[in-house]
Design a protein around this motif. Structure first.
Motif, mmCIF file in Angstrom:
data_model
loop_
_atom_site.group_PDB
_atom_site.id
_atom_site.type_symbol
_atom_site.label_atom_id
_atom_site.label_comp_id
_atom_site.label_asym_id
_atom_site.label_seq_id
_atom_site.Cartn_x
_atom_site.Cartn_y
_atom_site.Cartn_z
ATOM 1 N N GLN A 135 0.824 -1.210 0.000
ATOM 2 C CA GLN A 135 0.000 0.000 0.000
ATOM 3 C C GLN A 135 0.863 1.268 0.000
ATOM 4 O OE1 GLN A 135 -3.309 0.337 -0.405
ATOM 5 N NE2 GLN A 135 -3.320 -1.877 -0.778
ATOM 6 N N LEU A 136 2.007 1.205 0.667
ATOM 7 C CA LEU A 136 2.936 2.342 0.653
ATOM 8 C C LEU A 136 3.422 2.599 -0.770
ATOM 9 C CD1 LEU A 136 4.660 4.491 2.041
ATOM 10 C CD2 LEU A 136 6.349 2.721 2.546
ATOM 11 N N ASN A 137 3.797 1.542 -1.488
ATOM 12 C CA ASN A 137 4.281 1.703 -2.862
ATOM 13 C C ASN A 137 3.175 2.115 -3.821
ATOM 14 O OD1 ASN A 137 7.227 1.025 -3.182
ATOM 15 N ND2 ASN A 137 6.574 -0.745 -1.985
ATOM 16 N N LEU A 138 1.948 1.809 -3.447
ATOM 17 C CA LEU A 138 0.810 2.252 -4.260
ATOM 18 C C LEU A 138 0.397 3.681 -3.927
ATOM 19 C CD1 LEU A 138 -1.332 -1.012 -4.126
ATOM 20 C CD2 LEU A 138 -0.213 -0.043 -6.171
ATOM 21 N N GLY A 139 1.028 4.247 -2.876
ATOM 22 C CA GLY A 139 0.727 5.612 -2.473
ATOM 23 C C GLY A 139 -0.483 5.748 -1.591
ATOM 24 N N ASN A 140 -1.001 4.605 -1.098
ATOM 25 C CA ASN A 140 -2.188 4.623 -0.222
ATOM 26 C C ASN A 140 -1.729 4.635 1.241
ATOM 27 O OD1 ASN A 140 -3.784 4.405 -2.566
ATOM 28 N ND2 ASN A 140 -3.626 2.179 -2.515
ATOM 29 N N GLN A 178 6.143 6.903 8.545
ATOM 30 C CA GLN A 178 6.037 8.217 9.166
ATOM 31 C C GLN A 178 6.837 9.265 8.383
ATOM 32 O OE1 GLN A 178 3.864 9.071 11.524
ATOM 33 N NE2 GLN A 178 3.209 6.919 11.347
ATOM 34 N N SER A 179 7.998 8.855 7.902
ATOM 35 C CA SER A 179 8.822 9.781 7.110
ATOM 36 C C SER A 179 8.108 10.182 5.823
ATOM 37 C CB SER A 179 10.174 9.143 6.775
ATOM 38 O OG SER A 179 10.925 8.885 7.942
ATOM 39 N N VAL A 180 7.506 9.186 5.169
ATOM 40 C CA VAL A 180 6.774 9.474 3.934
ATOM 41 C C VAL A 180 5.606 10.413 4.220
ATOM 42 C CG1 VAL A 180 5.350 8.489 2.103
ATOM 43 C CG2 VAL A 180 7.450 7.327 2.812
ATOM 44 N N LYS A 181 4.871 10.140 5.281
ATOM 45 C CA LYS A 181 3.739 11.002 5.649
ATOM 46 C C LYS A 181 4.197 12.436 5.899
ATOM 47 C CE LYS A 181 0.400 7.833 7.778
ATOM 48 N NZ LYS A 181 -0.285 7.503 9.053
ATOM 49 N N GLN A 182 5.332 12.569 6.562
ATOM 50 C CA GLN A 182 5.860 13.894 6.881
ATOM 51 C C GLN A 182 6.172 14.672 5.597
ATOM 52 O OE1 GLN A 182 9.375 13.805 9.284
ATOM 53 N NE2 GLN A 182 9.745 16.009 9.128
ATOM 54 N N THR A 217 11.886 8.668 -2.437
ATOM 55 C CA THR A 217 13.071 7.845 -2.140
ATOM 56 C C THR A 217 12.737 6.654 -1.247
ATOM 57 O OG1 THR A 217 13.684 9.184 -0.193
ATOM 58 C CG2 THR A 217 14.593 9.856 -2.328
ATOM 59 N N PHE A 218 11.577 6.677 -0.601
ATOM 60 C CA PHE A 218 11.196 5.588 0.308
ATOM 61 C C PHE A 218 10.337 4.524 -0.373
ATOM 62 C CE2 PHE A 218 12.103 9.129 3.163
ATOM 63 C CZ PHE A 218 12.885 8.519 4.130
ATOM 64 N N ILE A 219 9.993 4.754 -1.647
ATOM 65 C CA ILE A 219 9.146 3.777 -2.341
ATOM 66 C C ILE A 219 9.862 3.304 -3.608
ATOM 67 C CG2 ILE A 219 7.058 4.887 -1.451
ATOM 68 C CD1 ILE A 219 6.618 5.958 -4.341
ATOM 69 N N ASP A 220 9.172 2.468 -4.372
ATOM 70 C CA ASP A 220 9.708 1.976 -5.635
ATOM 71 C C ASP A 220 9.658 3.113 -6.657
ATOM 72 O OD1 ASP A 220 10.349 0.719 -7.983
ATOM 73 O OD2 ASP A 220 8.878 -0.902 -7.793
ATOM 74 N N SER A 221 10.805 3.772 -6.881
ATOM 75 C CA SER A 221 10.845 4.958 -7.727
ATOM 76 C C SER A 221 10.610 4.651 -9.199
ATOM 77 C CB SER A 221 12.187 5.681 -7.572
ATOM 78 O OG SER A 221 13.257 4.821 -7.909
ATOM 79 N N GLU A 222 10.677 3.361 -9.565
ATOM 80 C CA GLU A 222 10.397 2.993 -10.958
ATOM 81 C C GLU A 222 8.906 2.820 -11.208
ATOM 82 O OE1 GLU A 222 12.624 -0.425 -12.070
ATOM 83 O OE2 GLU A 222 14.578 0.540 -11.791
ATOM 84 N N ARG A 223 8.136 2.774 -10.126
ATOM 85 C CA ARG A 223 6.687 2.600 -10.263
ATOM 86 C C ARG A 223 5.982 3.611 -9.352
ATOM 87 N NH1 ARG A 223 9.211 -2.267 -10.251
ATOM 88 N NH2 ARG A 223 8.823 -3.652 -12.036
ATOM 89 N N ILE A 224 6.205 4.882 -9.651
ATOM 90 C CA ILE A 224 5.616 5.954 -8.837
ATOM 91 C C ILE A 224 4.097 5.925 -9.008
ATOM 92 C CG2 ILE A 224 5.528 8.458 -8.482
ATOM 93 C CD1 ILE A 224 8.365 8.584 -9.615
ATOM 94 N N PRO A 225 3.346 6.017 -7.935
ATOM 95 C CA PRO A 225 1.880 6.002 -8.044
ATOM 96 C C PRO A 225 1.361 7.113 -8.960
ATOM 97 C CG PRO A 225 2.571 5.783 -5.752
ATOM 98 C CD PRO A 225 3.795 6.098 -6.530
ATOM 99 N N VAL A 226 0.273 6.837 -9.642
ATOM 100 C CA VAL A 226 -0.315 7.805 -10.558
ATOM 101 C C VAL A 226 -0.603 9.120 -9.841
ATOM 102 C CG1 VAL A 226 -2.375 8.347 -11.923
ATOM 103 C CG2 VAL A 226 -1.293 6.084 -12.118
ATOM 104 N N LYS A 227 -1.147 9.033 -8.641
ATOM 105 C CA LYS A 227 -1.485 10.250 -7.903
ATOM 106 C C LYS A 227 -0.236 11.082 -7.635
ATOM 107 C CE LYS A 227 -3.933 11.787 -3.746
ATOM 108 N NZ LYS A 227 -4.644 11.349 -2.511
ATOM 109 N N TRP A 228 0.876 10.398 -7.335
ATOM 110 C CA TRP A 228 2.109 11.119 -7.044
ATOM 111 C C TRP A 228 2.675 11.740 -8.320
ATOM 112 C CZ3 TRP A 228 5.604 8.735 -2.712
ATOM 113 C CH2 TRP A 228 4.802 8.421 -1.600
ATOM 114 N N ASN A 229 2.515 11.048 -9.461
ATOM 115 C CA ASN A 229 2.950 11.642 -10.726
ATOM 116 C C ASN A 229 2.102 12.855 -11.095
ATOM 117 O OD1 ASN A 229 5.281 10.550 -12.001
ATOM 118 N ND2 ASN A 229 4.200 8.616 -12.308
#
Length: 520
Positions: free
Chosen positions: A92-97, A126-130, A156-168
């Motif tokens: 879920q973290l890598n999916l941006g949820n 927690q770092s990602v949330k911050q 940098t804390f997730i799979d940077s090759e598969r950035i979630p659509v929302k984050w893009n």
């Protein structure tokens, strides 16, 4: 040697198939591992471990949605499976949820709050949330550069090759906020390939076109976004704004072509009030309005609009040419040379720019010599009679007989004579106007380097009208007819101490400052 699901020995137990899957997993053969774990699940669909293992293999392939589904199956079958909860949280973290990731990690923490892996992954979350929180705050404050930096840290804390659509989408919004059109275009084109019917993505692409000044494509993409989501208010607002800009710009263009300059000026001004953030289009509007002001001969105001256009779009070459033309009209030749030189540097093959630069450089050289038009206080379009009238006034004002002992007046008298000697002679005037004298070494003195007696110029001027009869007498038929009434104080119709120019016939006398005069 790798295996496929078809190669599995039908006599093997589910555990034995799982063991083979583990071997493939350790070897990095994740496709084969997934197939074997699937065989194990088929053989024993109620065993949580098989789902958890397949989720691990799918995670390594970046298939986070499928992996999360397997994690949920594993935790439903075995609510004490910490690894499944942790893996679900990571998916879920890598999916941006982030909210769902939090719920999964909380389940793992409740099972064992001393688990080191749980603590590490909770800290990562927690770092990602911050950073995401920082990004949202910066975006709300229109600080898109800082927002982009915070988002990059979160990535940098997730799979940077598969950035979630929302984050893009966030990345695209940050690029748009910084007016980085190429980056925004690259990002949004990638998003469109993923989903051609996503209204958020279509709207972002519309904003890219709008920011680049292509309102037709911006409107088309907004309308497509509205077709996908009729309640998409942001797209509706952008359509209205783009259409209003086009209407006013087109109105201004039509008025300009019809030479209705005030109407064109008003239309461009109205367009400039619609959206002060659209730099590319506003630069064009300022440039267009500058063209109107040029035609109205309001060159100072035109310069201001040119400067505003270049501030918004420093690469707008047409504006450099327009600004240079304004500088030429205002006789600011040094600035004109800078602009034309800039144009020739970026477009070395452009003959027009080279020609304009040469003309500006010539005018600059001409401006650095003595300006005889300014000396006489006339314009460059002055007629012969206007030049004569100006000379007559100034020559008498600064004549040495009237300004005895005044060195400045004496110098001014000479300068006025120099100016008249050039501007009253059609050939010399033509050479002076064209700058030919600069090439032939005529000098800053306009042909006086060899020395010319100002008395000759003065006397010739008087003689040109056919007999003066005395300065005070108002000789008929001369260029000074009716100009002096009773002459200057101190003499009967002449300069102080003298009997006038017309009284003694042909003689020559000295005057203050060693000037002598021919008497007509």
């Amino acid at each position: 040697m790798t295996h496929s699901a078809m190669d599995v020995d039908p006599t093997l137990s589910a555990e034995e198939i799982k063991a083979k899957g583990n071997q493939e997993f350790k070897a990095g053969n994740y496709n084969e591992a997934v197939k074997l774990y699937s065989e194990a699940i088929e053989a024993s669909p109620k065993t949580a471990t098989y789902y958890a293992n397949r989720a691990a293999a799918l995670t390594m392939q970046g298939k986070y949605k499928e992996a999360y589904t397997d994690c949920r199956s594993a935790t439903e079958l075995d609510p004490t499976n910490i690894k499944a909860f942790l893996r679900a949280g990571k998916c879920q973290l890598n999916l941006g949820n982030l909210e769902e990731a939090t719920r999964q990690y909380e389940q793992a923490y409740q099972l064992d709050n001393n688990n080191a892996q749980t603590q590490r992954e909770c800290q990562t979350l927690q770092s990602v949330k911050q950073y995401i929180g920082q990004m949202e705050a910066f975006m709300n404050g229109n600080q898109y550069g800082l927002a982009g930096n915070s988002l990059d840290r979160a990535i940098t804390f997730i799979d940077s090759e598969r950035i979630p659509v929302k984050w893009n989408i966030w990345k695209t919004e940050c690029a748009l906020g910084q007016k980085k059109w190429s980056e925004a275009s690259r990002l949004v084109n990638y998003l469109v390939r993923l989903d051609t019917q996503n209204p958020d993505v279509l709207y972002l692409r519309a904003r890219v076109f709008y920011g680049q000044g292509d309102n037709a494509k911006a409107i088309a993409h907004c309308l497509e976004a509205l077709r996908c989501d009729p309640d998409f208010s942001k797209a509706r607002v952008l359509v209205k704004k783009a259409r209003a800009l086009d209407t006013q710009k087109d109105k201004g263009n039509a008025a300009f072509k019809s030479n209705n300059l005030q109407e064109a000026y008003d239309a461009y001004s109205s367009a400039l009030e619609i959206d002060d953030q659209n730099d590319v289009l506003n630069a064009k509007l300022y440039s267009n309005r500058a063209a109107v002001l040029q035609k109205l001969k309001k060159f100072d105001e035109a310069l201001e609009d040119c400067n505003k256009a270049l501030k918004l779009d420093p690469d707008f070459n047409k504006v450099y040419s327009r600004r240079a033309a304004c500088h030429m009209e205002l006789e600011e030749y040094e600035e004109a040379v800078k602009d034309y030189r800039h144009l020739t540097e970026i477009d070395a093959g452009n003959r027009e720019y080279r020609s304009l630069l040469q003309k500006a450089e010539l005018e600059l050289k001409k401006s650095q010599r003595k300006d005889y038009y300014k000396v006489l206080g006339v314009t460059k379009s002055a007629t012969d009679s206007e030049i004569k009238k100006a000379y007559r006034k100034l020559a008498l004002q600064y004549h040495p007989d009237k300004n005895a002992g005044d060195v400045k007046a004496e110098a001014r008298f000479k300068e006025v004579g120099e100016a008249y000697e050039i501007l009253s002679d059609s050939q010399k005037k033509a050479r002076y106007d064209s700058g030919a004298d600069l090439d032939t070494g005529m000098g800053m003195g306009g042909g006086f380097d060899g020395g010319v007696d100002m008395n000759d110029v003065f006397a010739q001027f008087f003689a040109g009208g056919g007999g003066m009869g005395g300065m005070g007498g108002g000789a008929r038929g001369s260029p000074f007819d009716g100009g002096f009434g009773g002459g200057f104080p101190g003499g009967a119709g002449g300069f102080p101490g003298g009997a006038g120019f017309g009284g003694a016939g042909g003689s020559r006398r000295s005057a203050p400052g060693n000037y002598s005069f021919h008497f007509g």
